[in-house]
Design a protein around this motif. Structure first.
Motif, mmCIF file in Angstrom:
data_model
loop_
_atom_site.group_PDB
_atom_site.id
_atom_site.type_symbol
_atom_site.label_atom_id
_atom_site.label_comp_id
_atom_site.label_asym_id
_atom_site.label_seq_id
_atom_site.Cartn_x
_atom_site.Cartn_y
_atom_site.Cartn_z
ATOM 1 N N ALA A 143 -3.873 -1.114 9.217
ATOM 2 C CA ALA A 143 -2.566 -1.770 9.258
ATOM 3 C C ALA A 143 -2.056 -1.623 10.685
ATOM 4 O O ALA A 143 -1.909 -0.506 11.191
ATOM 5 C CB ALA A 143 -1.611 -1.128 8.266
ATOM 6 N N ARG B 165 1.104 -0.140 13.510
ATOM 7 C CA ARG B 165 1.220 1.315 13.425
ATOM 8 C C ARG B 165 -0.060 1.992 13.927
ATOM 9 O O ARG B 165 -0.009 2.966 14.678
ATOM 10 C CB ARG B 165 1.528 1.751 12.003
ATOM 11 C CG ARG B 165 1.884 3.206 11.877
ATOM 12 C CD ARG B 165 2.244 3.641 10.477
ATOM 13 N NE ARG B 165 3.507 3.114 10.002
ATOM 14 C CZ ARG B 165 4.053 3.483 8.826
ATOM 15 N NH1 ARG B 165 3.429 4.344 8.050
ATOM 16 N NH2 ARG B 165 5.205 2.980 8.424
ATOM 17 N N ASN C 107 -6.554 0.112 -1.223
ATOM 18 C CA ASN C 107 -6.344 1.063 -0.137
ATOM 19 C C ASN C 107 -6.216 0.269 1.152
ATOM 20 O O ASN C 107 -6.795 -0.811 1.284
ATOM 21 C CB ASN C 107 -7.503 2.056 -0.021
ATOM 22 C CG ASN C 107 -7.190 3.164 1.002
ATOM 23 O OD1 ASN C 107 -6.048 3.303 1.449
ATOM 24 N ND2 ASN C 107 -8.191 3.925 1.380
ATOM 25 N N HIS D 29 -2.528 5.141 5.913
ATOM 26 C CA HIS D 29 -3.318 4.551 4.816
ATOM 27 C C HIS D 29 -2.782 5.077 3.488
ATOM 28 O O HIS D 29 -2.303 6.201 3.408
ATOM 29 C CB HIS D 29 -4.789 4.949 4.930
ATOM 30 C CG HIS D 29 -5.490 4.413 6.143
ATOM 31 N ND1 HIS D 29 -5.227 4.866 7.420
ATOM 32 C CD2 HIS D 29 -6.419 3.443 6.272
ATOM 33 C CE1 HIS D 29 -5.992 4.199 8.279
ATOM 34 N NE2 HIS D 29 -6.714 3.329 7.623
ATOM 35 N N ARG E 45 8.356 -6.698 5.105
ATOM 36 C CA ARG E 45 9.124 -5.702 4.344
ATOM 37 C C ARG E 45 10.533 -5.564 4.923
ATOM 38 O O ARG E 45 10.700 -5.483 6.142
ATOM 39 C CB ARG E 45 8.430 -4.337 4.377
ATOM 40 C CG ARG E 45 7.009 -4.422 3.803
ATOM 41 C CD ARG E 45 6.350 -3.116 3.614
ATOM 42 N NE ARG E 45 4.969 -3.333 3.152
ATOM 43 C CZ ARG E 45 4.227 -2.371 2.601
ATOM 44 N NH1 ARG E 45 4.716 -1.152 2.455
ATOM 45 N NH2 ARG E 45 3.001 -2.638 2.190
ATOM 46 N N GLU F 143 1.874 8.641 7.968
ATOM 47 C CA GLU F 143 1.025 7.849 7.066
ATOM 48 C C GLU F 143 0.501 6.593 7.758
ATOM 49 O O GLU F 143 1.260 5.847 8.374
ATOM 50 C CB GLU F 143 1.829 7.452 5.832
ATOM 51 C CG GLU F 143 1.009 6.679 4.805
ATOM 52 C CD GLU F 143 1.872 5.854 3.879
ATOM 53 O OE1 GLU F 143 2.886 6.396 3.381
ATOM 54 O OE2 GLU F 143 1.562 4.664 3.696
ATOM 55 N N GLU G 121 -6.761 -5.170 3.807
ATOM 56 C CA GLU G 121 -6.566 -4.441 2.547
ATOM 57 C C GLU G 121 -7.876 -4.326 1.784
ATOM 58 O O GLU G 121 -8.573 -5.313 1.564
ATOM 59 C CB GLU G 121 -5.559 -5.231 1.693
ATOM 60 C CG GLU G 121 -5.290 -4.663 0.328
ATOM 61 C CD GLU G 121 -4.272 -3.540 0.351
ATOM 62 O OE1 GLU G 121 -3.893 -3.093 1.449
ATOM 63 O OE2 GLU G 121 -3.863 -3.094 -0.729
ATOM 64 N N PHE H 260 4.055 -7.072 9.792
ATOM 65 C CA PHE H 260 2.869 -6.436 10.376
ATOM 66 C C PHE H 260 1.604 -7.029 9.761
ATOM 67 O O PHE H 260 1.699 -7.872 8.859
ATOM 68 C CB PHE H 260 2.922 -4.904 10.202
ATOM 69 C CG PHE H 260 2.938 -4.411 8.770
ATOM 70 C CD1 PHE H 260 4.141 -4.394 8.046
ATOM 71 C CD2 PHE H 260 1.782 -3.945 8.142
ATOM 72 C CE1 PHE H 260 4.176 -3.917 6.739
ATOM 73 C CE2 PHE H 260 1.818 -3.475 6.840
ATOM 74 C CZ PHE H 260 3.008 -3.463 6.131
ATOM 75 N N VAL I 291 8.154 -1.749 11.044
ATOM 76 C CA VAL I 291 8.624 -3.082 11.457
ATOM 77 C C VAL I 291 8.732 -3.973 10.224
ATOM 78 O O VAL I 291 8.282 -3.600 9.132
ATOM 79 C CB VAL I 291 7.648 -3.679 12.491
ATOM 80 C CG1 VAL I 291 7.678 -2.884 13.787
ATOM 81 C CG2 VAL I 291 6.229 -3.721 11.929
HETATM 82 N N1 LIG Z 1 7.224 -1.359 7.646
HETATM 83 C C1 LIG Z 1 5.989 -1.091 8.086
HETATM 84 N N2 LIG Z 1 5.689 -1.251 9.409
HETATM 85 C C2 LIG Z 1 4.446 -0.989 9.869
HETATM 86 N N3 LIG Z 1 3.428 -0.567 9.072
HETATM 87 C C3 LIG Z 1 3.688 -0.404 7.755
HETATM 88 C C4 LIG Z 1 4.960 -0.654 7.192
HETATM 89 N N4 LIG Z 1 4.897 -0.396 5.838
HETATM 90 C C5 LIG Z 1 3.636 -0.006 5.593
HETATM 91 N N5 LIG Z 1 2.911 -0.013 6.728
HETATM 92 C C6 LIG Z 1 1.493 0.341 6.869
HETATM 93 O O1 LIG Z 1 0.796 -0.201 5.752
HETATM 94 C C7 LIG Z 1 0.108 0.838 5.078
HETATM 95 C C8 LIG Z 1 0.022 0.494 3.607
HETATM 96 O O2 LIG Z 1 1.326 0.323 3.082
HETATM 97 S S1 LIG Z 1 1.612 0.982 1.694
HETATM 98 O O3 LIG Z 1 2.813 0.400 1.197
HETATM 99 O O4 LIG Z 1 1.594 2.387 1.866
HETATM 100 N N6 LIG Z 1 0.387 0.610 0.727
HETATM 101 C C9 LIG Z 1 -0.015 -0.658 0.492
HETATM 102 O O5 LIG Z 1 0.559 -1.630 0.966
HETATM 103 C C10 LIG Z 1 -1.278 -0.770 -0.355
HETATM 104 N N7 LIG Z 1 -1.484 -2.170 -0.701
HETATM 105 C C11 LIG Z 1 -2.459 -0.209 0.418
HETATM 106 O O6 LIG Z 1 -2.577 -0.825 1.680
HETATM 107 C C12 LIG Z 1 0.920 2.076 5.367
HETATM 108 O O7 LIG Z 1 0.133 3.247 5.189
HETATM 109 C C13 LIG Z 1 1.278 1.838 6.832
HETATM 110 O O8 LIG Z 1 0.171 2.151 7.685
#
Ligand SMILES: Nc1ncnc2c1ncn2[C@@H]1O[C@H](COS(=O)(=O)NC(=O)[C@@H](N)CO)[C@@H](O)[C@H]1O
Length: 420
Positions: A385, A388, A381, A349, A258, A347, A281, A277, A274
């Motif tokens: 992850a 984090r 959901n 999840h 991302r 956050e 899923e 990561f 970051v």
């Molecule tokens: N940039 C990031 N760095 C670290 N962890 C991240 C980052 N972006 C998201 N996450 C982790 O990934 C989880 C899911 O990201 S989300 O965009 O909210 N949702 C999804 O991607 C959905 N597909 C459910 O997983 C977040 O709750 C967070 O724990």
């Protein structure tokens, strides 16, 4: 994406969803384009029918009449070509606007422009008390040599990190535990591509809305996906599944990428936000039935809560507001985990029901038991992850001398060790 007929029959519901989700879409422009498009299609069809009758007239005509028919024919062909060009332009613009149409949020969603309007449904567990000053996860990781930040930034720029030693083993333990738990719930592990084409990003709704958030590799027409959700929907895009195969349940694993443009100044230190990561899923593809989707939403949410409870982490479950859930969601619940260094929940999840909004974009259908072809429902959901979630484990379970207590459920994956 919504169904055109639904939009024609419920324009106000779509206008309301656009408003409460803060989407930049003019529903009246879309309705007008849809009408123009249908009128043009009708005119093209009519012209094509008349064109066919020309051939019969021409065959019966004498030479003089044929000369007249040729002139009429050329004028007619020019008119048909113009009509077809107008239809192509209108159709393209209509398709563009259709991709922006928001799913209608469920009636229980708090109405508000962003996460500030989210509502905490429940808090589970209690934040740990320390009889020493706890370190934040970055300090702890550096003190124990569990992460490289400065050196990683030399390699990969800002927000880069490397996990070292026991932190790598802890990440693997968290993922293996989550995968075993999901396998026990009949979810099939699938290691999916993170390097994806544009279609699955459009199919899941990641495009066209957030192009600036996605790493692109233009010379190969490829992108780095931000979540396994993209490939999991993409795997079945364009298919007509048999109802007997539903519900499809995947535990998708992949690296996630991302650009975090929207959060440029936030969480710039450590492991919380970051560019790359790892995630396990939870993904469900089920029949187009609201009750079925609601059942799976509850199960995906419960599984994430089970993981956090098993890990002994304190968390809150949140009902996401219309402006926070995003364009494609019918319903979204986030789960936020307690971070001692922040003194608040963050956050970890995010659980979503999308009904057929993604399936319509990905043209993902199934043949119902009565033979009807329907767009499927999709849900997703987070299971875990990292890094984090590792940061949460380090901070919550640290001891005064900088060790970390290992949650019981992870010990089998770490050779039985109770402490690292
Ligand atoms: N940039 C990031 N760095 C670290 N962890 C991240 C980052 N972006 C998201 N996450 C982790 O990934 C989880 C899911 O990201 S989300 O965009 O909210 N949702 C999804 O991607 C959905 N597909 C459910 O997983 C977040 O709750 C967070 O724990």
């Amino acid at each position: 994406m919504l169904d055109k007929r639904f939009i024609r029959e419920n324009p106000q519901a779509v206008r309301d969803a656009v408003a409460v989700k803060g989407i930049d879409l003019d529903v009246d422009e879309l309705l007008q384009l849809d009408q123009d498009n249908r009128k043009l299609q009708f005119e093209v069809d009519g012209a094509q029918a008349r064109r066919k009758s020309f051939a019969k007239q021409f065959a019966k005509a004498d030479e003089a009449r044929r000369a007249e028919l040729r002139v009429e024919h050329e004028a007619f062909d020019r008119q048909l070509r113009d009509l077809r060009e107008q239809l192509a332009r209108t159709g393209a613009r209509l398709a563009e606007l259709m991709l922006l149409t928001p799913n209608i949020p469920w009636s229980g969603a708090p109405v508000g422009p962003d996460e500030a309007a989210n509502v905490v449904l429940r808090t589970v567990g209690t934040p740990p008390e320390f009889d020493f000053t706890p370190l934040d996860h970055t300090e702890l990781a550096e003190k124990r040599g569990w992460a490289e930040f400065a050196r990683a930034r030399k390699v990969a720029g800002e927000r880069a990190y490397a996990l070292v030693g026991d932190m790598v083993m802890l990440e693997r333990a968290v993922h293996s535990y989550a995968l075993d738990l999901l396998r026990g719930r009949e979810f099939t592990p699938v290691a999916v591509p993170a390097l994806v084409r544009e279609e699955p990003l459009i199919g899941t709704g990641m495009l066209p809305k957030a192009r600036e958030e996605i790493y692109a590799i233009p010379e190969d027409d490829l992108y780095l996906a931000g979540t396994a959700e993209v490939a999991l929907v993409g795997l079945h895009a364009g298919e007509i599944l048999d109802a007997a195969r539903l519900p499809i349940r995947y535990a998708g694993i992949s690296p996630c990428f991302r650009r975090e443009i929207g959060s440029a100044s936030r969480d710039v230190r450590g492991l919380l936000r970051v560019h790359q990561f790892e995630k396990v899923e939870q993904f469900v593809l089920c029949a187009a039935d609201e009750a079925e989707s609601a059942r799976w939403h509850a199960e995906l949410l419960a599984t994430a809560e089970r993981i956090l409870s098993d890990l002994g982490l304190c968390y809150e479950v949140v009902e996401c507001a219309t402006g926070d859930m995003g364009v494609g969601k019918f319903r979204m619940n986030d789960i936020n985990t307690w971070f001692p260094s922040l003194g608040r929940f963050r956050e970890t999840h995010s659980c979503s029901t999308l009904h057929d909004w993604q399936a319509r974009r990905a043209n993902l259908r199934y043949r119902d038991t009565d033979g009807t072809i329907r767009f499927a429902h999709t849900l997703n959901n987070t299971a875990v992850a990292t890094p984090r979630l590792l940061a949460a484990l380090l901070e919550n379970f640290q001891t005064a001398d900088g060790a970390v207590r290992i949650p019981e459920v992870l010990r089998p994956y770490l050779g039985g060790r109770e402490l690292i």
